[in-house]
Design a protein around this motif. Structure first.
Motif, PDB file in Angstrom:
ATOM      1  N   HIS A 212       1.117  -0.940  -0.318  1.00  0.00           N
ATOM      2  CA  HIS A 212       0.015  -0.031  -0.366  1.00  0.00           C
ATOM      3  C   HIS A 212       0.959   0.945  -0.092  1.00  0.00           C
ATOM      4  N   PRO A 213       0.411   2.554  -1.050  1.00  0.00           N
ATOM      5  CA  PRO A 213       1.406   3.368  -0.794  1.00  0.00           C
ATOM      6  C   PRO A 213       1.868   4.156   0.985  1.00  0.00           C
ATOM      7  N   GLU A 214       0.850   3.962   0.951  1.00  0.00           N
ATOM      8  CA  GLU A 214       1.234   4.614   2.811  1.00  0.00           C
ATOM      9  C   GLU A 214       1.277   4.025   3.094  1.00  0.00           C
ATOM     10  N   LYS A 215       0.197   3.100   3.579  1.00  0.00           N
ATOM     11  CA  LYS A 215       0.651   1.977   4.690  1.00  0.00           C
ATOM     12  C   LYS A 215       1.807   0.977   4.810  1.00  0.00           C
ATOM     13  N   GLY A 216       2.065   0.749   3.564  1.00  0.00           N
ATOM     14  CA  GLY A 216       3.155  -0.224   2.986  1.00  0.00           C
ATOM     15  C   GLY A 216       2.540  -1.844   3.365  1.00  0.00           C
ATOM     16  N   ASN A 217       2.771  -2.880   3.385  1.00  0.00           N
ATOM     17  CA  ASN A 217       2.286  -3.776   3.358  1.00  0.00           C
ATOM     18  C   ASN A 217       1.249  -4.159   4.066  1.00  0.00           C
ATOM     19  N   ILE A 218      -0.182  -4.521   3.460  1.00  0.00           N
ATOM     20  CA  ILE A 218      -1.635  -4.831   4.000  1.00  0.00           C
ATOM     21  C   ILE A 218      -1.975  -6.365   3.742  1.00  0.00           C
ATOM     22  N   GLN A 219      -2.870  -7.135   4.129  1.00  0.00           N
ATOM     23  CA  GLN A 219      -3.926  -7.953   4.002  1.00  0.00           C
ATOM     24  C   GLN A 219      -4.923  -7.667   3.343  1.00  0.00           C
ATOM     25  N   LEU A 220      -5.050  -7.870   2.396  1.00  0.00           N
ATOM     26  CA  LEU A 220      -6.665  -7.101   1.694  1.00  0.00           C
ATOM     27  C   LEU A 220      -7.897  -8.548   2.230  1.00  0.00           C
ATOM     28  N   GLU A 221      -9.222  -8.115   2.548  1.00  0.00           N
ATOM     29  CA  GLU A 221     -10.205  -8.753   3.000  1.00  0.00           C
ATOM     30  C   GLU A 221     -10.886  -8.791   1.771  1.00  0.00           C
TER      31      GLU A 221
ATOM     32  N   SER B 109     -16.396   0.343  -7.291  1.00  0.00           N
ATOM     33  CA  SER B 109     -15.792   1.455  -8.050  1.00  0.00           C
ATOM     34  C   SER B 109     -15.348   1.747  -7.462  1.00  0.00           C
ATOM     35  N   PHE B 110     -13.820   1.928  -8.698  1.00  0.00           N
ATOM     36  CA  PHE B 110     -12.759   2.590  -8.871  1.00  0.00           C
ATOM     37  C   PHE B 110     -12.725   3.419  -8.028  1.00  0.00           C
ATOM     38  N   GLU B 111     -13.048   4.543  -7.719  1.00  0.00           N
ATOM     39  CA  GLU B 111     -12.580   5.463  -6.767  1.00  0.00           C
ATOM     40  C   GLU B 111     -12.853   4.837  -5.480  1.00  0.00           C
ATOM     41  N   SER B 112     -13.040   4.030  -4.940  1.00  0.00           N
ATOM     42  CA  SER B 112     -13.892   3.810  -3.297  1.00  0.00           C
ATOM     43  C   SER B 112     -12.874   2.750  -2.540  1.00  0.00           C
ATOM     44  N   HIS B 113     -13.155   1.806  -4.019  1.00  0.00           N
ATOM     45  CA  HIS B 113     -12.208   0.201  -3.827  1.00  0.00           C
ATOM     46  C   HIS B 113     -10.868   0.040  -4.228  1.00  0.00           C
ATOM     47  N   CYS B 114     -10.859   0.752  -5.851  1.00  0.00           N
ATOM     48  CA  CYS B 114      -9.017   0.590  -6.259  1.00  0.00           C
ATOM     49  C   CYS B 114      -8.327   1.657  -5.659  1.00  0.00           C
ATOM     50  N   HIS B 115      -8.774   2.849  -5.791  1.00  0.00           N
ATOM     51  CA  HIS B 115      -7.872   4.065  -5.883  1.00  0.00           C
ATOM     52  C   HIS B 115      -7.103   4.698  -5.397  1.00  0.00           C
ATOM     53  N   ASP B 116      -7.557   4.032  -3.690  1.00  0.00           N
ATOM     54  CA  ASP B 116      -5.404   3.901  -2.828  1.00  0.00           C
ATOM     55  C   ASP B 116      -4.789   3.404  -3.178  1.00  0.00           C
ATOM     56  N   CYS B 117      -4.862   2.075  -3.852  1.00  0.00           N
ATOM     57  CA  CYS B 117      -3.631   1.903  -4.193  1.00  0.00           C
ATOM     58  C   CYS B 117      -3.113   2.392  -5.548  1.00  0.00           C
ATOM     59  N   HIS B 118      -3.888   2.050  -6.264  1.00  0.00           N
ATOM     60  CA  HIS B 118      -3.785   2.642  -7.653  1.00  0.00           C
ATOM     61  C   HIS B 118      -3.991   4.190  -8.312  1.00  0.00           C
ATOM     62  N   ALA B 119      -3.391   5.251  -7.727  1.00  0.00           N
ATOM     63  CA  ALA B 119      -3.699   6.392  -7.894  1.00  0.00           C
ATOM     64  C   ALA B 119      -3.267   6.563  -9.345  1.00  0.00           C
ATOM     65  N   LEU B 120      -3.467   7.445 -10.289  1.00  0.00           N
ATOM     66  CA  LEU B 120      -3.051   7.474 -11.436  1.00  0.00           C
ATOM     67  C   LEU B 120      -2.408   8.914 -12.198  1.00  0.00           C
ATOM     68  N   ARG B 121      -1.481   8.890 -11.130  1.00  0.00           N
ATOM     69  CA  ARG B 121      -0.265  10.023 -12.076  1.00  0.00           C
ATOM     70  C   ARG B 121       0.285   9.391 -13.730  1.00  0.00           C
ATOM     71  N   PHE B 122       0.493  10.608 -13.745  1.00  0.00           N
ATOM     72  CA  PHE B 122       1.637  10.426 -15.533  1.00  0.00           C
ATOM     73  C   PHE B 122       2.275  11.285 -15.348  1.00  0.00           C
ATOM     74  N   ASP B 123       2.996  12.519 -14.313  1.00  0.00           N
ATOM     75  CA  ASP B 123       4.033  12.539 -14.649  1.00  0.00           C
ATOM     76  C   ASP B 123       4.811  12.536 -13.378  1.00  0.00           C
ATOM     77  N   THR B 124       6.237  13.010 -13.204  1.00  0.00           N
ATOM     78  CA  THR B 124       6.589  12.923 -11.599  1.00  0.00           C
ATOM     79  C   THR B 124       7.063  14.110 -11.193  1.00  0.00           C
ATOM     80  N   GLN B 125       6.238  14.984 -12.753  1.00  0.00           N
ATOM     81  CA  GLN B 125       6.724  16.950 -12.086  1.00  0.00           C
ATOM     82  C   GLN B 125       5.396  16.870 -11.504  1.00  0.00           C
ATOM     83  N   PHE B 126       4.593  15.945 -11.871  1.00  0.00           N
ATOM     84  CA  PHE B 126       3.780  16.812 -11.565  1.00  0.00           C
ATOM     85  C   PHE B 126       3.495  15.522  -9.695  1.00  0.00           C
ATOM     86  N   PRO B 127       4.065  15.009  -8.955  1.00  0.00           N
ATOM     87  CA  PRO B 127       3.040  14.244  -8.335  1.00  0.00           C
ATOM     88  C   PRO B 127       1.588  14.159  -7.601  1.00  0.00           C
ATOM     89  N   ASP B 128       1.322  15.144  -7.599  1.00  0.00           N
ATOM     90  CA  ASP B 128      -0.303  16.401  -7.383  1.00  0.00           C
ATOM     91  C   ASP B 128      -1.087  15.547  -8.004  1.00  0.00           C
TER      92      ASP B 128
END
Lengths: 274, 575, 799
Positions: free
Chosen positions: B340-349, B367-386
């Motif tokens: 997990h990007p922030e939490k590090g290694n986690i066990q999914l239920e 839904s993507f937003e509520s279930h996938c986004h935490d781990c799968h953020a859609l960044r496209f350029d390291t220059q713009f991490p946010d």
């Protein structure tokens, strides 16, 4: 001479019929798995209901058959025997029709009335089987008419005898003749006795009066009074028993009519609110 | 003195017979006794009752033994008497008449009230027969008959007629409409709990006398009750006007009037073809014994949004689905957890993503937003991490990215080494026209590069199928079509199965492809559930999983209108 | 010298009056002599308003006097009128004392009057005869009377009734209700009286209603008193009225004094007369009841005819057309020829005088039968008598094998057994070849047997033979029985009389041919009935077989006629005939067995005893009620009433009971019905199934009611209101079933008053399918009809 009571009549022919009917209905009832709990509304319910209603009317018809003397629809004995046994069978068939559902409603009222009729009938049956022997034992070969005329003759003798005796005795005896009653109101007939029978009173009086040895006249008088008392006792008993043979009908028949009324109501209402 | 006594007997014919007697005596004694001069043989007379004596030429009557005698109607002890006087002793009337020849006293004696016949009087006194005591079977019978009939039939009936009976619309739940009709007595049995509140207003259901309760009456309160089968396809489906009654028996006591015994269903379903030849349903009598395998509904043609409704799990060894989604359950729920990007290694239920709805019946959509986004953020350029791509529409993403690069081209100060200098210039230095054009071109090309590159199309392709689309400036993402109702004909409730681990029924842990259909097979259910009569398993009847009234079928209320097809009626269509 | 009339008619009854009227019409010199002061005394004495029938209907009326069925008054009126219209020369109070004949002129001497001379005399004095008068002084005083029409006429009187007969007793008891009655009996008891009357009078005397002087006879009568010779001297009895009922001396003596001969010494015998009613004394004619014609219509006709004969015109009797019709079956034949032929070929009828024969034929049916046709069946219940006129008939003696037949030829007769025993037919009779038979009614035959000796003799002889053959020695030819029948004689026993005592020497046996007996044995000092023997069985054979004294006493249960067979003739037969011996011996063993059995069951014997005492043995079909089942619902009575226009023929409550067997008052259908004995219109018959019933021709005279010892016949008229089941059951409308209160039948008197009462009795629901209503309507099976043969089994039930 057919010395058999209606119960064993024709080797229990009608008992067999009744049992057959009961058996068939019971089997059907057990085999039948209706929607919801068993009740009068299923096809079996309607069938049993129709049979029961038919039986009720037929049983009540006995009153008419008994009195339609012309034409030869068999011996009345057959009818009575069948009346008894099918009447008992009705109890079971009707119970199955009800599916053992009872409540404070007219349908259960009908059931109760039916039970009442059957019960009174059973009582009557018992009386019928028991009283006739008692009657003839009590009569000992004398018919009621004979006993009555004997009493009348005794009265005549007693009166003439008493006339030869002192006024007191004569008066007591005369009153006893005038006031001795047999039967009278319903309860008297039912009890079969008369606690304050003037004749007994007179007898006591004559006995006591003649404490110091009885004159021939007194003895004759006393003898007759005693005889009369005996006759009175038998006659009252006779009436009691004869009443017994009738009285149950005073419950049986009216209840039957009530039952028929309830039957009509039952049929009408279940279809009124179908 | 000489006495002449005339004993008179009156004949019924009117005449009289007279017997005369002469004697000579000082006193004339009257009495019962034979010794008396005038013998009055009757019980009502005393032995020595009275006597007539003469004192000084006049006659006196004297009662004896304290008795009295009536002289001309007066009771006296003693009294002087004259000719014509009438004496009464007991039943006898004695008249002192004018003396006849050679007699000083002439008496006429007549018995006026003779003893009545013993037998007759005895019978008159007695009541020997039952019918003499004045009770009449006939009267009793009529009384009972009329009384009963009136009390339980006629009066109630009349009363109901007058108590303005007729249709009571209970659907409005207007309790005030409920009357307490006087026909309670007619009630054959307790109402079911659900109708209990009708009280005694029978008219609610029994609208018309002598007419069985009609379905219309039921559906007026229960409008949404639909048919069991399409009445237009199957003749049997319309059970007639008393269809409701035929299954729902009222007046049978408190418990529900719905049926739940499997025999009731099996009655038809054990041999459907004989009832409905056209049906595609399979025969069944008992869940444990002969219930057909489950046939879940899975996506067949994603593009056309078509469900393959009858994919029998038992028939095809590994049934597959085509939902347009690429997902690997195994990776997500693996034992050694995920990063997990922030939490590090986690066990999914399972429950991290699969949450049941409030009713606990089925699962809420993922839904993507509520279930996938935490781990799968859609960044496209390291220059713009946010900066993250929006999820869903590629065109939107394209414009979003191009905007980002346009802006940076105008401003400068972009730290990318490969970027042209003009981009790396000190920010906010003005550009010449040719420089400006160069920057814009770069921005466009840069956008193109990102979209089709690792951070653009690449990310999408992790979960979705991406295809080129000439009609659009960018590529296209195939739509996703996931079943929400796997078993539309069944009613499964997760809530009831909370105690059970998800894995028991759903083989997600081992599923690496989203083509796997992770629905349980009937065997899975049978491991716990048996038929109605099961003893070692949970007894389950048809209605535990199925409805009688098929939702979506024509309503029983509308006896017949345009029949919607099964397809259109299927509830799960159209997400 | 007084004038000599052509005809003097003695007695102004229907016959005499009719004769006189016709004589007057023909202008014949005549005189009608009447003993009383009014015409037709017999009918005059009928109760007021009595309805008189005009039977036989078939017979046409031939007289100058009006007559059709109607009230006594109307009929008498019509006759008086007729006598007046024809100016009949009638002399009242002319009591003919003697009739003498001197050279063709009759002299009729009249008591206290001058004699009458006549060429011809017609005796129409009937059978009533002269009422016997008191012989003592004062017998003719006005307050002495010799009959009593209406007892209720007199009240509060002291009345002396003289006589000990039924009439005297009935009068005395009837009068005692309103009067002080003293009855005077010449003897020490009332021996001559009927049983019912005997108890009636003894009760009355013991109650003191009637005072009685036994062994007393009147010696002198003075106004207001009568003097009696009694055992203890003279007794003066003051009284207001004397009624002497000393019976009537039948006219026979007087008739014989006129020189007329009677065929037999039998009390009922009648003088013989020719077709023209002329007696053996030429010029002396006899018509009416004395001539054997008790019916009014016959008498009227004869009156007419006899005058015609005297006038010399030989007219055919009125019944000629009927006889022609009767004989028409034989093809066209002359009546007189047939009658002649009958006299010639049928011995039993040979002895009848022409008129009697005519009448017998009137009362007979003619049967012309083809070969094989059945005359009557075994066990039929008909009681008519058959004579073979032409051809032969066969009697099937063995029911098992109809081919075994005894044939009877011309002139022989059969059916006499039923006539005698009153039981069912004992054998089937068929026409052996085409034949002609006469079937004569029981009543007519009995009359013949009584009045004509040869008829009786002929009957008895044959009957004995046949009965012995039938009951004792089946299949033994007549000649073998000759000696036995010769020595056999007929004995008659009254109810209760003993055929033989236990312990007597047994030198004879009895074959019961009518009536029935009880066999009883002395056990512990009292008679115990062992068995009941209906007719058709024999008793007394045990002593003969065992040569021991009588082992039991045999008593007549009711009037018994037995064939007494001497010991040795019986034994002789036993030796000679194997089959008979075996038969008798098996019966012997059987009887010992049942006797043994019964000795252990005294109560059963008592039941039989009881039934016999109730005269049930006399019946053929008796209604009994098992009291242990009877619930006193009276449905039997109601059923009876409703199946017989509202009048119940049965009274359940009445009648005696023993153990639990009750004998209600209802007809037993006696073997020899007492009710049939004296029925003027002959309205009582026995149907083939045994029912004794009364047909519509009943005139309501009440004879049968009086004759029935069991009081089962009542005079009644149907109630005007009928029982309506529904109306009554539902709303108590109209009379209930068998409701007596709606009936106006008083058991005491016969017909009387304006409503015509008819005799009604049980007819065993003849013609109603399903059998007797009383039994069918019994809900508990208490009521049952039994015949004497069932007594044993019934008794063995020993309840």
């Amino acid at each position: 001479m057919a010395h058999e009571s209606i119960l064993i009549y024709r080797k229990f022919r009608y008992l067999k019929w009744a049992l057959l009917l009961v058996a068939i209905s019971s089997v059907l009832y057990i085999a039948h798995a209706p929607v919801g709990s068993p009740n009068g509304g299923t096809w079996l319910g309607y069938t049993l209901g129709t049979i029961s209603a038919g039986l009720m009317v037929w049983l009540a018809w006995f009153g008419i058959r008994k009195r339609s003397y012309k034409g030869s629809s068999g011996r009345l004995e057959d009818w009575l025997s069948a009346h008894v046994y099918l009447g008992l069978a009705l109890l079971i068939v009707a119970t199955l029709h009800s599916g053992f559902q009872f409540g404070w409603n007219i349908h259960t009222l009908l059931y109760a009335l039916m039970m009442g009729v059957a019960l009174s009938g059973a009582v009557g049956l018992y009386f019928y089987s028991r009283f006739p022997r008692l009657l003839s034992q009590n009569r000992g070969g004398l018919s009621a008419e004979v006993m009555l005329s004997q009493i009348a003759d005794l009265d005549r003798d007693i009166r003439t005898l008493a006339m030869t005796l002192d006024d007191q005795t004569n008066n007591v005896v005369y009153e006893s003749i005038k006031n001795t009653r047999i039967g009278n109101d319903f309860l008297r007939q039912l009890s079969g006795t008369d606690p304050q029978c003037p004749t007994s009173a007179a007898r006591h009086y004559v006995e006591r009066a003649g404490g110091q040895g009885l004159s021939t006249a007194r003895r004759d008088l006393l003898a007759r009074l005693v005889k009369k008392e005996g006759l009175l006792r038998r006659l009252r008993r006779d009436i009691q028993l004869r009443l017994g043979l009738q009285v149950w009908l005073y419950v049986h028949v009216p209840l039957t009519f009530a039952m028929l009324a309830a039957l009509i109501a039952h049929v009408v209402t279940v279809f009124y609110y179908w | 003195m000489k006495v002449l006594v005339k004993y008179i007997t009156r004949k019924t014919s009117g005449g009289t017979a007279v017997r005369e007697e002469n004697f000579d005596s000082e006193v004339v004694a009257f009495g019962r006794a034979t010794t008396c001069d005038v013998e009055l043989p009757d019980s009502r007379v005393l032995l020595q009752h009275a006597q007539i004596v003469r004192r000084s030429e006049s006659l006196y009557i004297e009662a004896l033994a304290g008795e009295t005698v009536s002289v001309n109607g007066h009771l006296v002890k003693t009294r002087r008497i004259h000719e014509g006087d009438e004496l009464r002793i007991g039943p006898y009337v004695i008249i002192l008449e004018t003396p006849e020849t050679q007699a000083e006293i002439t008496l006429s004696v007549e018995m006026t009230a003779p003893q009545d016949d013993e037998l007759a009087s005895l019978l008159a006194r007695s009541k020997l027969r039952t019918d003499e005591v004045g009770i009449s079977k006939r009267q009793l019978s009529w009384m009972m008959f009329v009384a009963v009939l009136a009390a339980i039939l006629i009066i109630p009936m009349v009363a109901t007629w007058f108590s303005g009976s007729g249709r009571i619309d209970i659907s409005a739940m207007d309790r005030s409409a409920l009357t307490h009709a006087p026909t309670t007595l007619w009630n054959t049995g307790e109402l079911s709990s659900s109708h209990r509140f009708f009280g005694n207003s029978c008219e609610v259901c029994h609208v018309q006398p002598f007419v069985p309760v009609q379905d219309g009456t039921c559906t007026s309160c229960h409008p949404k009750i639909s048919h069991h089968a399409d009445p237009h396809m199957f003749a049997f489906a319309s059970f007639g006007d008393t269809a409701c009654q035929s299954c729902h028996k009222e007046h049978q006591g408190k418990e529900s009037i719905a049926r739940d015994d499997q025999a009731f269903c099996a009655d038809c379903h054990q041999d459907l073809s004989s009832h409905a030849a056209e049906t595609t349903l399979l025969n069944v009598t008992d869940f444990a014994l002969d219930h057909p395998g489950f046939r879940p509904s899975v996506a067949k043609n994603v593009a056309a949004h078509v469900m393959d409704r009858k994919l029998a799990m038992s028939d095809t060894p590994t049934p597959t689905e085509n939902s347009g989604l690429i997902f690997n359950h195994e990776d997500h729920v693996r034992a050694d957890g995920v990063e997990h990007p922030e939490k590090g290694n986690i066990q999914l239920e399972c429950s991290n993503c699969h949450v049941s709805d409030d009713g606990g019946v089925s699962m809420l959509p993922i839904s993507f937003e509520s279930h996938c986004h935490d781990c799968h953020a859609l960044r496209f350029d390291t220059q713009f991490p946010d900066r993250e791509m929006v999820h869903g529409d590629p065109l939107a993403v394209f414009s979003q990215i191009s905007d980002v690069y346009e802006a940076v081209a105008m401003r400068g100060g972009y730290q990318e080494p490969e970027a042209p200098a003009i981009l790396r210039r000190r920010p906010n230095t003005t550009l010449t026209a040719p420089e400006k054009e160069a920057a814009q071109n770069w921005a466009l090309s840069k956008t193109q590069e990102v979209m089709n590159g690792r951070f653009g199309r690449g990310i999408c392709e992790e979960c979705h199928k991406v295809v080129d689309d000439s009609s659009s400036p960018v590529w296209r993402v195939e739509p996703v079509y996931i079943a929400t109702q796997w078993f539309p004909k069944a009613t499964f409730t997760h809530k009831k199965h909370n105690s059970v681990d998800c894995g028991t029924c759903h083989a997600a842990k081992t599923s690496i492809s989203s083509a796997d259909v992770l629905m349980p097979t009937i065997e899975t259910c049978r491991s716990c559930h048996g038929g109605e009569y099961a003893t070692d398993l949970v007894p389950s009847t048809c209605v535990d999983c199925h409805r009688f009234h098929q939702i979506g079928l024509e309503l029983m209320q509308q006896n017949s209108s345009s029949a919607p097809s099964l397809e259109a009626a299927a509830p799960e269509d159209g997400q | 010298m007084p004038e000599i009339v052509k005809v003097a008619i003695v007695g102004s009854g229907p016959a005499g009056a009719s004769a006189a009227a016709h004589a007057a019409k023909l202008g014949m010199a005549h005189v009608l002599l009447e003993r009383t002061d009014h015409a037709s005394d017999t009918i005059y004495k009928y109760q007021k308003g009595k309805f008189v029938m005009a039977t036989p209907d078939i017979l046409p009326l031939r007289s100058d006097l009006q007559f059709q069925a109607g009230k006594r008054e109307v009929i008498l009126g019509a006759w008086d009128q007729g006598l007046e219209d024809h100016q009949v020369n009638i002399r009242f109070n002319a009591d003919v004392e003697a009739i003498s004949n001197k050279d063709g002129v009759f002299t009729l001497s009249i008591r206290g009057g001058d004699p009458v001379l006549a060429e011809n005399v017609v005796l129409s004095i009937g059978l009533q005869g002269n009422i016997n008068k008191l012989r003592c002084k004062g017998a003719d005083l006005p307050f002495v009377q010799y009959q009593l029409d209406d007892p209720d006429e007199y009240e509060a009187e002291t009345i002396v009734v003289i006589g000990a007969g039924d009439a005297a007793i009935e009068n005395a008891v009837a009068l005692s209700r309103l009067n002080t009655v003293i009855i005077i009996n010449r003897r020490g008891e009332f021996a001559r009286a009927k049983q019912s009357n005997l108890s009636l009078i003894t009760d009355a005397i013991s109650r003191g209603d009637v005072q009685c002087y036994y062994n007393a006879s009147p010696s002198l009568i003075e106004p207001g008193m009568i003097v009696l010779e009694t055992e203890d001297g003279e007794a003066k009895v003051p009284c207001d009225r004397i009624i002497a009922r000393l019976g009537a001396s039948p006219p026979r003596k007087f008739v014989e004094s006129c020189g007329i001969e009677f065929p037999s010494s039998d009390a009922g015998a009648l003088p013989e007369v020719s077709e023209t009613y002329e007696s053996n004394v030429p010029g002396l004619y006899i018509i009416g009841a004395l001539g054997g014609y008790p019916l009014i219509k016959q008498a009227l006709n004869q009156g007419y005819e006899v005058v015609e004969y005297i006038a010399g015109n030989a007219i055919a009797p009125a019944d000629q057309p009927i006889l022609e019709e009767r004989f028409s079956g034989m093809g066209d034949v002359k009546v007189n020829e047939v009658l002649a032929a009958i006299r010639k070929s049928i011995p039993i009828f040979a002895g009848l005088n022409p008129l009697l024969l005519r009448e017998t034929m009137l009362e007979s049916k003619v049967h012309v039968l083809k070969e094989g046709e059945i005359v009557f069946q075994r066990n039929d219940y008909s009681d008519t008598f058959f004579t073979v006129f032409r051809g032969t008939v066969g009697i099937q003696i063995n029911p098992a094998d109809p081919t075994q037949m005894v044939t009877l030829g011309e002139g022989e007769f059969f059916g006499e057994m039923g006539l005698i025993s009153g039981r069912r037919r004992t054998a089937t009779v068929v026409a052996a070849v085409d034949c002609v038979l006469f079937e004569t009614t029981r009543r007519t035959m009995l009359k013949l047997i009584q009045s004509v000796d040869d008829v009786r003799r002929a009957m008895d002889k044959t009957a004995i033979l046949r009965q012995v053959q039938m009951y004792l020695t089946p299949g033994v030819p007549a000649e073998d029985l000759q000696s036995l029948v010769e020595t056999a004689e007929i004995h008659r026993f009254k109810a209760g009389e003993v055929l033989f005592e236990e312990g007597d020497e047994g030198d004879h046996m009895h074959l019961i041919r009518a009536g029935s007996c009880t066999i009883s044995k002395r056990i512990g000092g009292k008679d115990v009935v062992l068995n009941y023997v209906p007719s058709g069985n024999y008793v007394g054979e045990m002593a003969l077989l065992s040569d021991m004294p009588r082992s039991a006493t045999v008593r007549a249960a009711h009037n018994v006629e037995s064939i007494c067979i001497t010991g040795q003739s019986f034994k002789a037969l036993m030796q000679s005939n194997e089959s008979v011996r075996t038969a008798v011996e098996s019966k012997f063993r059987e009887r010992i067995r049942s006797n043994e059995q019964m000795e252990g069951r005294p109560e059963a014997g008592n039941i039989i005893q009881f039934l016999v005492e109730q005269g049930v043995g006399e019946g053929t079909d008796v209604l009994l009620i098992d009291e242990s089942l009877c619930v006193h619902c009276d449905n039997c009575e109601k059923a009876c009433a409703e199946t017989h226009d509202g009048i119940s023929r049965l009274d359940r409550g009445a009648g005696p009971s023993f153990a639990t067997i009750h004998v209600p008052t209802s007809c037993r259908h006696c073997q020899h019905p007492h009710c049939m004995a004296d029925c003027p219109p002959n309205a009582i018959h026995r149907a083939p199934d045994g029912e004794v019933f009364i047909d519509d021709s009943c005139i309501g005279c009440g004879n049968c009611q009086r004759n029935c010892p069991y009081g089962v016949i009542q005079m009644a008229s149907p109630p005007e209101e009928k029982f309506d089941l529904f109306g009554w059951l539902m709303f108590g409308k109209g009379p209930g079933p068998g409701d007596k209160t709606h009936l106006s039948n008083d058991k005491s008197t016969g017909a009387g008053g304006d409503v015509i009462k008819r005799a009604v009795k049980c007819d065993m629901c003849k013609g109603i399918d399903g059998g007797a209503a009383c039994v069918r309507a019994c809900p508990t099976g208490a009521a049952a009809r039994v015949s004497p043969e069932d007594f044993m089994s019934l008794a063995m039930l020993g309840r």
